[in-house]
Design an enzyme around this catalytic site. Sequence first.
Site, PDB file in Angstrom:
ATOM      1  N   CYS A   1      64.869  87.685  39.290  1.00  0.00           N
ATOM      2  CA  CYS A   1      65.082  86.662  40.313  1.00  0.00           C
ATOM      3  C   CYS A   1      65.664  87.242  41.592  1.00  0.00           C
ATOM      4  O   CYS A   1      66.659  87.970  41.571  1.00  0.00           O
ATOM      5  CB  CYS A   1      66.023  85.586  39.770  1.00  0.00           C
ATOM      6  SG  CYS A   1      66.419  84.282  40.981  1.00  0.00           S
TER       7      CYS A   1
ATOM      8  N   GLU B   1      57.612  59.179  33.803  1.00  0.00           N
ATOM      9  CA  GLU B   1      57.566  59.938  35.051  1.00  0.00           C
ATOM     10  C   GLU B   1      57.809  59.047  36.262  1.00  0.00           C
ATOM     11  O   GLU B   1      58.517  59.427  37.188  1.00  0.00           O
ATOM     12  CB  GLU B   1      56.241  60.673  35.191  1.00  0.00           C
ATOM     13  CG  GLU B   1      56.020  61.778  34.168  1.00  0.00           C
ATOM     14  CD  GLU B   1      57.071  62.879  34.242  1.00  0.00           C
ATOM     15  OE1 GLU B   1      57.740  63.002  35.289  1.00  0.00           O
ATOM     16  OE2 GLU B   1      57.229  63.616  33.256  1.00  0.00           O
TER      17      GLU B   1
ATOM     18  N   ASP C   1      58.017  69.586  41.290  1.00  0.00           N
ATOM     19  CA  ASP C   1      59.046  68.616  41.649  1.00  0.00           C
ATOM     20  C   ASP C   1      60.185  69.356  42.333  1.00  0.00           C
ATOM     21  O   ASP C   1      60.096  70.558  42.599  1.00  0.00           O
ATOM     22  CB  ASP C   1      59.535  67.856  40.397  1.00  0.00           C
ATOM     23  CG  ASP C   1      60.500  68.707  39.592  1.00  0.00           C
ATOM     24  OD1 ASP C   1      60.327  69.940  39.584  1.00  0.00           O
ATOM     25  OD2 ASP C   1      61.420  68.147  38.970  1.00  0.00           O
TER      26      ASP C   1
ATOM     27  N   CYS D   1      73.507  81.929  36.657  1.00  0.00           N
ATOM     28  CA  CYS D   1      72.660  83.101  36.436  1.00  0.00           C
ATOM     29  C   CYS D   1      72.949  83.777  35.089  1.00  0.00           C
ATOM     30  O   CYS D   1      72.058  84.377  34.484  1.00  0.00           O
ATOM     31  CB  CYS D   1      72.818  84.084  37.579  1.00  0.00           C
ATOM     32  SG  CYS D   1      72.394  83.363  39.191  1.00  0.00           S
TER      33      CYS D   1
ATOM     34  N   TYR E   1      53.074  64.978  42.318  1.00  0.00           N
ATOM     35  CA  TYR E   1      53.919  65.379  41.192  1.00  0.00           C
ATOM     36  C   TYR E   1      53.590  64.618  39.904  1.00  0.00           C
ATOM     37  O   TYR E   1      53.372  65.221  38.853  1.00  0.00           O
ATOM     38  CB  TYR E   1      55.416  65.199  41.522  1.00  0.00           C
ATOM     39  CG  TYR E   1      56.208  65.203  40.239  1.00  0.00           C
ATOM     40  CD1 TYR E   1      56.446  66.401  39.573  1.00  0.00           C
ATOM     41  CD2 TYR E   1      56.596  64.014  39.622  1.00  0.00           C
ATOM     42  CE1 TYR E   1      57.087  66.423  38.339  1.00  0.00           C
ATOM     43  CE2 TYR E   1      57.234  64.019  38.400  1.00  0.00           C
ATOM     44  CZ  TYR E   1      57.476  65.229  37.766  1.00  0.00           C
ATOM     45  OH  TYR E   1      58.077  65.237  36.545  1.00  0.00           O
TER      46      TYR E   1
ATOM     47  N   CYS F   1      69.494  76.237  36.812  1.00  0.00           N
ATOM     48  CA  CYS F   1      69.357  76.607  38.234  1.00  0.00           C
ATOM     49  C   CYS F   1      69.423  75.334  39.067  1.00  0.00           C
ATOM     50  O   CYS F   1      68.460  74.922  39.699  1.00  0.00           O
ATOM     51  CB  CYS F   1      68.028  77.338  38.435  1.00  0.00           C
ATOM     52  SG  CYS F   1      67.881  78.205  40.002  1.00  0.00           S
TER      53      CYS F   1
ATOM     54  N   CYS G   1      70.751  82.327  32.574  1.00  0.00           N
ATOM     55  CA  CYS G   1      69.343  82.205  32.975  1.00  0.00           C
ATOM     56  C   CYS G   1      68.486  83.320  32.404  1.00  0.00           C
ATOM     57  O   CYS G   1      68.789  84.504  32.575  1.00  0.00           O
ATOM     58  CB  CYS G   1      69.226  82.213  34.488  1.00  0.00           C
ATOM     59  SG  CYS G   1      67.527  82.014  35.066  1.00  0.00           S
TER      60      CYS G   1
END
Length: 303
Positions: A222, A51, A152, A213, A134, A206, A216
């Site tokens: 959305c 991370e 994030d 889309c 985060y 995204c 997705c």
Amino acid sequence: MRAASETPTEPALPSPELLAERLLPWFDANNRTELPWRRPGTTAWGVLVSEVMSQQTQVARVAPVWEAWMERWPTPADLAAAPTADVLREWGRMGYPRRALRLQECARAIAEDHGGTVPADPAELEKLPGIGNYTAAAVAVFHYGGRHAVVDTNVRRVVARLGGRADAGTATTRADLAATASLLPEDAPTAARVSLALMELGALVCTARKTECAACPLSDACGFSGQEVPAGPSRKRQRYKGTNRHVRGEVMALLRDADGPVERARIDAVWHDARMVNEAVAQLIEDGLIGTDEAGRFELPSR
DNA sequence: CATACGTGGTT
DNA sequence: TAACCAAGTAT
């Protein structure tokens, strides 16, 4: 009649139930299991290291460094005992080398103050050097399976678009944290998977410059579905070429690649503007990224 | 809230 | 080719 102080109507975010129902099957099919830190058996320390390395550096560039790093220093105690010069060289060209310094400090704090165990509580994690909101949440969720909002840039973007906006603001806000938290199911292990899936969706489908889309799983829930991302920068960008950061980077590259201590004349040769070199060198010393030997030559810090 | 902080992949 | 931007943090 709505009160004047209320914000204009925005598309409602999906319920946690609907989100999980759509997102988790998609994640099972698209999870990048090839990322080395997702291998079964990765330690909490390994997740934390991944991370920190991934802060502002693409995961594809991080992966090989992470492999070598974890091979060399598998535990916090191992990294704590390493010469700092070795740590900075292994960090290589990932950028923002102060992160490497903070990571070693983090290893020392965990080794000395936490008995070598990475904390599971985000509040405790956030006290560690180089660990912010985060990264603390990411470790608590991705390794320990906790139920916390992991926010994030990917998640902020996905949540903004679910709510009908093209992108989130410049910085993580209370509202971002609250909106993301409102999407999490009650069950912690499920919430943890939703958190990772939300991030993965932002990384793979995204994305910042374009939406996919058609691919997705959330498109029918959305508020931004089917819309184009406006052209132009979503926020103010900093230049790099010719800046102080650029000069610092050149000096660090020289010292990383040097066999031994480096004379001042060689440092001066990295940049045409002597004043900028002076400034960069002074800052790097101040930051603990470089040091001098008894002869006044420059080198990466031994400790 | 804005800015400094590295480096390179992608469009 | 540049611009854009990347699993952010500290100040």
